[in-house]
Design a protein around this motif. Structure first.
Motif, PDB file in Angstrom:
ATOM      1  N   GLU A 246       3.775   2.715 -10.252  1.00 39.54           N
ATOM      2  CA  GLU A 246       3.866   1.511  -9.420  1.00 39.54           C
ATOM      3  C   GLU A 246       3.837   1.827  -7.930  1.00 39.54           C
ATOM      4  N   GLY A 247       3.483   3.061  -7.592  1.00 40.53           N
ATOM      5  CA  GLY A 247       3.451   3.453  -6.183  1.00 40.53           C
ATOM      6  C   GLY A 247       4.796   3.878  -5.637  1.00 40.53           C
ATOM      7  N   GLU A 248       5.806   3.989  -6.497  1.00 40.33           N
ATOM      8  CA  GLU A 248       7.142   4.356  -6.033  1.00 40.33           C
ATOM      9  C   GLU A 248       7.199   5.851  -5.688  1.00 40.33           C
ATOM     10  N   PRO A 249       8.040   6.239  -4.709  1.00 41.11           N
ATOM     11  CA  PRO A 249       8.139   7.653  -4.341  1.00 41.11           C
ATOM     12  C   PRO A 249       8.770   8.475  -5.460  1.00 41.11           C
ATOM     13  N   VAL A 250       8.236   9.683  -5.669  1.00 40.14           N
ATOM     14  CA  VAL A 250       8.788  10.625  -6.643  1.00 40.14           C
ATOM     15  C   VAL A 250       9.289  11.839  -5.862  1.00 40.14           C
ATOM     16  N   LEU A 251      10.576  12.119  -5.978  1.00 37.02           N
ATOM     17  CA  LEU A 251      11.169  13.224  -5.231  1.00 37.02           C
ATOM     18  C   LEU A 251      10.581  14.555  -5.685  1.00 37.02           C
ATOM     19  N   LEU A 252      10.642  15.556  -4.804  1.00 35.92           N
ATOM     20  CA  LEU A 252      10.044  16.861  -5.076  1.00 35.92           C
ATOM     21  C   LEU A 252      10.553  17.438  -6.394  1.00 35.92           C
ATOM     22  N   ALA A 388      14.040   1.634   6.279  1.00 37.99           N
ATOM     23  CA  ALA A 388      12.826   1.991   5.537  1.00 37.99           C
ATOM     24  C   ALA A 388      11.650   1.130   5.976  1.00 37.99           C
ATOM     25  N   GLY A 389      10.467   1.750   6.055  1.00 33.27           N
ATOM     26  CA  GLY A 389       9.302   1.042   6.575  1.00 33.27           C
ATOM     27  C   GLY A 389       8.377   0.495   5.516  1.00 33.27           C
ATOM     28  N   THR A 390       8.267   1.172   4.360  1.00 36.15           N
ATOM     29  CA  THR A 390       7.306   0.731   3.343  1.00 36.15           C
ATOM     30  C   THR A 390       8.028   0.082   2.166  1.00 36.15           C
ATOM     31  N   GLU A 391       7.310  -0.782   1.485  1.00 34.31           N
ATOM     32  CA  GLU A 391       7.901  -1.472   0.341  1.00 34.31           C
ATOM     33  C   GLU A 391       8.265  -0.507  -0.794  1.00 34.31           C
ATOM     34  N   PRO A 392       7.441   0.515  -1.120  1.00 35.48           N
ATOM     35  CA  PRO A 392       7.864   1.457  -2.170  1.00 35.48           C
ATOM     36  C   PRO A 392       9.186   2.158  -1.847  1.00 35.48           C
ATOM     37  N   GLU A 393       9.389   2.527  -0.568  1.00 35.87           N
ATOM     38  CA  GLU A 393      10.666   3.136  -0.189  1.00 35.87           C
ATOM     39  C   GLU A 393      11.811   2.161  -0.410  1.00 35.87           C
ATOM     40  N   ARG A 394      11.614   0.912   0.013  1.00 35.21           N
ATOM     41  CA  ARG A 394      12.683  -0.080  -0.131  1.00 35.21           C
ATOM     42  C   ARG A 394      13.013  -0.329  -1.610  1.00 35.21           C
ATOM     43  N   ALA A 395      11.974  -0.383  -2.449  1.00 34.44           N
ATOM     44  CA  ALA A 395      12.201  -0.608  -3.878  1.00 34.44           C
ATOM     45  C   ALA A 395      12.990   0.544  -4.492  1.00 34.44           C
ATOM     46  N   ALA A 396      12.633   1.785  -4.100  1.00 30.99           N
ATOM     47  CA  ALA A 396      13.356   2.950  -4.621  1.00 30.99           C
ATOM     48  C   ALA A 396      14.813   2.954  -4.188  1.00 30.99           C
ATOM     49  N   LEU A 397      15.064   2.559  -2.942  1.00 30.35           N
ATOM     50  CA  LEU A 397      16.437   2.525  -2.449  1.00 30.35           C
ATOM     51  C   LEU A 397      17.250   1.418  -3.116  1.00 30.35           C
TER      52      LEU A 397
END
Length: 403
Positions: A246-252, A388-397
């Motif tokens: 879904e475009g969400e960030p995946v941590l290292l 947070a600037g992007t929607e994927p970051e906000r969704a993850a948080l």
């Protein structure tokens, strides 16, 4: 092919006629002519030469029609010839002439007389070949605003008579970092967008890699150009694993390392060796070495955190920065435990530049969670969510807070 040739054409025409506006206009006209003629007549054996010859003819025709314009360009041409006498290109290239004239254009677009934001915009427009609307989208500003910014930068080049040349050997150490910083800034926005619906802007990241390759080809003896290209390749190699379905960030630590681009990693590792050999390391070479250690490890547990902390110590000495200090604190947490890392992060709490830097609050939230201090972790994640600037970051948080 047009995108690849455009920078070469602009550089060659600006070199010959001394005017970036004229070079842009006749380059566009030459490409337009190619789009009309080539489908009917076939692509010529040397497309770049065809475009250059066509553009030169159009420039000469225009100058013949405008005597005042030609007189002004004659002054600019005299300036360029004078500057060439002071700092011949061969002195910088090391052997013979430069492969092409894009290096002069790099240094013109990133001249310190231009505002920092104008340098990046002009580099994207002239060297990366992005259209003005594309550059505007990269900066998240209206197209009209970006058009004015680019016009302002060109006007400054013209009125300040900024020379179209490579700095001499005595100037290069002072000027090169600014050129590298522009390319790095383009990549940073592509790697982690400052705002918008997507975490990554792969188009910008790939343009930055392309620009870094050009710079490295043009200045092969400069170790920091190798360091910058290495850094970009080693980080960009993880692009496919950095976001979920879904475009969400995946941590290292959660990324599927099998999806990393191994060919890109190998190329980056070879460049790191070049960047760190033959003298004191520069900041891009050190950052590339850190990225290489991450990319070489089979997983987070087997990562050489002790060496990463040592490299961050070197980087902090080279470029003291609160962002570098945050990254070092996270590495210390991985080496010595979350308590040690949190103490370092808390010591940075008074740093104003970190108030609008979400990774700082995210790092605190993560370490507080690992220490079982969930109420404080929630406060940290809320602070990150606000910045947070992007929607994927906000969704993850938001998911983190839900947990």
């Amino acid at each position: 092919m047009f995108r690849e040739e455009r920078g070469l054409l602009l550089a060659s025409l600006t070199r010959r006629f001394g005017d970036l506006d004229l070079a842009e206009e006749v380059t566009s006209e030459a490409i337009e002519a190619a789009l009309r003629h080539w489908p009917a007549e076939g692509v010529p054996a040397r497309p770049g030469a065809w475009l250059l010859t066509t553009a030169r003819r159009k420039a000469v025709d225009r100058l013949r029609r405008d005597r005042a314009y030609a007189a002004r360009l004659a002054v600019l041409q005299a300036d360029a010839e004078r500057d060439d006498a002071v700092a011949p290109a061969a002195d910088v290239a090391g052997v013979g002439e430069l492969p092409d004239e894009r290096l002069q254009l790099f240094f013109t677009c990133t001249h310190p007389a231009l505002a920092a934001e104008d340098r990046t915009a002009l580099t994207l427009r002239c060297l990366a070949g992005l259209t003005t609307p594309e550059v505007a989208r990269a900066f998240l500003v209206p197209t009209a605003t970006m058009a004015q910014r680019i016009v302002r930068a060109k006007k400054k080049i013209r009125e300040a008579r900024i020379p179209f040349r490579v700095p001499g050997p005595d100037e290069l150490p002072e000027r090169l970092p600014g050129v590298l910083q522009v390319v790095y800034s383009v990549f940073t926005e592509g790697y982690a967008a400052s705002s918008g619906p997507r975490l990554q802007r792969l188009d910008l990241a790939e343009e930055a890699v392309r620009l870094a390759r050009i710079l490295h080809r043009l200045l092969p003896a400069e170790r920091e150009t190798a360091g910058l290209l290495a850094l970009l390749l080693l980080v960009h190699a993880r692009r496919d694993a950095r976001t979920g379905p879904e475009g969400e960030p995946v941590l290292l630590e959660e990324q599927d390392r099998g999806r990393w681009d191994r060919a890109m990693i190998e190329e980056g590792r070879d460049l790191v060796v070049r960047a760190l050999t033959g003298g004191p390391a520069g900041p891009y070479g050190v950052q590339a070495a850190i990225a290489a250690l991450h990319d070489e490890a089979a997983g987070v547990e087997s990562t050489d955190w002790a060496q990463i902390v040592a490299l961050y110590d070197v980087l902090l000495a080279l470029t003291p920065s609160p962002v570098v200090a945050v990254n070092r604190a996270v590495a210390v947490a991985m080496r010595d435990g979350p308590g040690a890392g949190l103490a370092l992060l808390d010591a940075l709490a008074g740093e104003p530049r970190l108030r609008a830097y979400p990774p700082y609050a995210v790092a605190r939230g993560d370490l507080l969670t690992r220490l079982g201090r969930e109420g404080e972790a929630a406060v940290a994640y809320r602070e990150a969510l606000e910045a947070a600037g992007t929607e994927p970051e906000r969704a993850a948080l938001r998911r983190k807070l839900g947990e």
